[in-house]
Structure formats: structure tokens, C-alpha cells
Design an enzyme around this catalytic site. Structure first.
Site, PDB file in Angstrom:
ATOM      1  N   ASP A  21       0.853  -1.175   0.000  1.00 43.62           N
ATOM      2  CA  ASP A  21       0.000   0.000   0.000  1.00 43.62           C
ATOM      3  C   ASP A  21       0.900   1.240   0.000  1.00 43.62           C
ATOM      4  OD1 ASP A  21      -2.516   1.503   0.412  1.00 43.62           O
ATOM      5  OD2 ASP A  21      -1.627   1.938   2.362  1.00 43.62           O
ATOM      6  N   ASP A  23      -0.391   5.242   0.611  1.00 47.32           N
ATOM      7  CA  ASP A  23      -0.768   6.251   1.600  1.00 47.32           C
ATOM      8  C   ASP A  23      -0.846   5.641   2.993  1.00 47.32           C
ATOM      9  OD1 ASP A  23      -1.368   8.645  -0.107  1.00 47.32           O
ATOM     10  OD2 ASP A  23      -2.778   7.241  -1.021  1.00 47.32           O
ATOM     11  N   ASP A 216      -1.629  -0.213   5.971  1.00 44.38           N
ATOM     12  CA  ASP A 216      -1.899   0.454   7.252  1.00 44.38           C
ATOM     13  C   ASP A 216      -3.369   0.456   7.636  1.00 44.38           C
ATOM     14  OD1 ASP A 216      -2.364   2.431   5.072  1.00 44.38           O
ATOM     15  OD2 ASP A 216      -2.912   3.724   6.762  1.00 44.38           O
TER      16      ASP A 216
END
Length: 338
Positions: A21, A23, A216
Site C-alpha cells: 500500500d 498512503d 496500514d
């Protein structure tokens, strides 16, 4: 090169590809997350960058990653805009008009699969595709509302309610999707995480046999990994917090949890969710109570304790609080918001 720590193979060596991922995992806005670049600098696994953010083209994403010092190329960037375009191409005829709610990068992906991007209901679109753009306004949402209410196929690049930036969380594409959902009483097909299409495209592109998803967010990255049956590492550098881990539903539970991305270069056992012999966790009918075994444990590591407590939290999801009679442990868990 095999990365080892204390003679044990690293977590990353268990896998042939890392599906990363962006961001909240590698960067926040224009800034790299401290230590992320260095954490990925070693190892033989292929690195694929898998993002729900449909606002930029793969080449722009690759350029940003390269500028921040990451090893990236356009071919190894997989975006939800690409997956959304693929879904459209599979469901409607070539050259068909598709109303685009999003950036020109999203419109370019629509055109790349042989469809015709438009911006007005008067162009008779048979589908609507929606991705994040900071310039989305009432006018384009109104055009999309008219099209969807008239029966147009609706594909959302993702339904992330928030987007992490260097200033904090701001509204994401899912918040704009919610506006159209309210206005149309319809549900979109979703291309991005946690839906399977984006993860499937990343796995197909990487030709991997054993990937690890790294992210996240429990509700996108981890749930997306579980949706396609692969293992995952949650890093606590972005959206999801310790209490989110403890409250995670079954479909959002990660294989590994770590405070930072460098866990990839340490033994996998250090980040695996599981019991720790130094503690006991008992459910007293209301709360989870942590007790060190054999007296005080000295220095308390938050991520290690979290991985241990998660086992009991997932077993007793009705728990109220997490507490301990040990002052150091209690001070730490109070910071979890538990």
C-alpha cells in the site's frame, strides 16, 4: 540477498512478492514515512505498489515514489483506476460512453480500455466510474446522480471514507460515494481494496505464487488480503490503531502486526499475532486483564504486547477495557484507547 537478524531468516523471505500500500504505509502526502525507504532497500522479493487512490496515473505514482527514493517503475504500480476500467470493459461494449467522476488520470484509464470518457449526462453515458479527486464538486456529482438514477452501471474505484495526508485524515473517495449512494439508493461495484479486483490484478501482474500484502488499514489492505486468501502485515504508521486491531472483525484480522515497516527485515516470529509467554491475558467477564508472569517485566514493547492481547480480544470481542495491575503495562494500554 537474504536479510537475516540473529541468524533467522527475515519475514520478507517467506514471500516472493510484497504488495505494498502507499498512503499511510510508504508516505503521507509528499513525505516518505521515516524508515520506509530503508526498510525496502534490501531483499530479493519483487515490489508492487498497490493503491486505492485513483487520482494519479501509474507513471505519476512511480515518479513520486522514485523521487522519495523508492525502487519503483510504472509497470509495478497497480491502481484502482486500472481495475475499475477493467471491470467496465468486461461489462459494457467498446466505445461506450462512461461518465467520469474523478481526475483525467482516471479518464485516461477508461479510454485505454476502449471506452469513451465523458463528463455530462447529456452524452448518454451507460456507466459511471468514480475515483478520488480533490476537485470533485456538486456539478459532477449531479451529472453522475442523473446517470445512475437512469440505470447506468456504477463502478467505484474505492470506498475509503478517509485519506491520510501530512495534515491528518481528510475525506476520501468513499465519502463522495456515500453522497451518490444517498442520492440514488444504489450500490456501486467496487474495484479497490477490500474488494478483490485490485488485489487480483496485482497478483496477476506480479506473477507471484506467495505474496505478502503490506498496509496500514484493516478495512482495506488487510480485509483485501483476506478476500483473496493471502497473508498480510499491518503497520501502525497510518490509519488503523491498536484499538482497531483489538476490535477487528474476522475478515479484517492480519497475520502480522508491527509498529514500522522494518519488521520485514526481522524474523517473522517477532511480528506474528500470537501469545507471548511473558504475559497472561484473562477475560473476567467484562474486561481483558493482562498480568506479567513472574513479576514485573521491565521494558514493555507496545507492538509485542498488542500482538499477544489481540489473541484474547478476538476470542472475546465483547470485552469492555484492557487493564493490568502492572503500572507499566497499564500505562501502555491506556494509550491504546482501550
Amino acid at each position: 540477498m537474504t536479510v537475516k537478524h540473529g541468524g533467522a531468516s527475515s519475514l520478507r523471505e517467506r514471500y516472493d512478492a510484497l504488495l505494498l500500500d502507499l498512503d499511510g504505509t510508504l508516505y503521507q502526502g509528499p513525505q516518505a514515512i521515516p524508515g520506509a525507504r530503508e526498510a525496502l532497500a534490501t531483499g530479493t522479493q519483487s515490489l508492487y505498489y498497490v493503491t486505492n487512490n485513483a487520482s494519479r496515473s501509474p507513471s505519476e505514482v512511480a515518479a513520486h515514489l522514485t523521487e522519495l527514493g523508492f525502487d519503483a517503475s510504472e509497470a509495478r504500480v497497480v491502481t484502482s483506476s486500472q481495475s475499475a476500467a477493467r471491470l467496465l470493459a468486461e461489462k459494457i461494449d467498446p466505445a461506450t460512453a462512461v461518465l467520469v467522476v474523478g481526475t483525467e488520470a482516471l479518464a485516461d484509464e477508461v479510454a485505454r480500455v476502449g471506452l469513451r470518457p465523458v463528463r455530462s449526462f447529456t452524452d448518454f453515458p451507460v456507466a459511471v466510474v468514480q475515483g478520488h479527486s480533490p476537485k470533485t464538486d456538486w456539478a459532477i456529482l449531479a451529472e453522475a446522480t442523473l446517470a445512475i438514477r437512469s440505470g447506468a452501471l456504477w463502478v467505484a474505484a474505492n470506498v475509503d471514507s478517509t485519506l491520510p495526508t501530512e495534515r491528518g485524515l481528510v475525506l476520501g473517495n468513499g465519502s463522495m460515494v456515500a453522497a451518490l449512494r444517498t442520492a440514488t439508493s444504489r450500490e456501486p461495484l467496487v474495484a479497490g481494496k477490500p474488494a478483490a479486483p485490485l488485489m487480483e490484478d496485482a497478483m496477476r501482474r506480479s506473477k507471484c505464487s506467495r505474496p505478502l500484502v503490506v498496509g496500514d488499514r484493516l478495512d482495506t489492505d488487510i480485509e483485501g488480503a483476506n478476500a483473496v486468501g493471502v497473508e498480510s502485515l499491518l503497520v501502525l504508521t497510518g490509519v488503523s490503531t491498536a484499538i482497531d486491531v483489538l476490535r477487528a472483525t474476522e475478515e479484517q484480522r492480519p497475520t502480522y502486526v508491527a509498529s514500522e515497516l522494518d519488521a520485514l527485515n526481522r524474523p517473522g516470529e517477532e511480528s506474528t499475532v500470537g501469545e507471548d509467554r511473558r504475559y497472561s491475558v484473562e477475560f473476567d467477564g467484562t474486561d481483558l486483564v493482562i498480568e506479567p508472569k513472574g513479576g514485573s517485566i521491565g521494558t514493555v514493547d507496545s507492538a509485542t504486547l498488542l500482538r499477544h492481547v489481540a489473541v484474547s480480544a478476538w476470542k472475546y470481542p465483547e470485552f469492555g477495557r484492557v487493564t493490568s495491575t502492572d503500572p507499566a503495562v497499564n500505562a501502555l494500554v491506556s494509550g491504546w484507547g482501550a
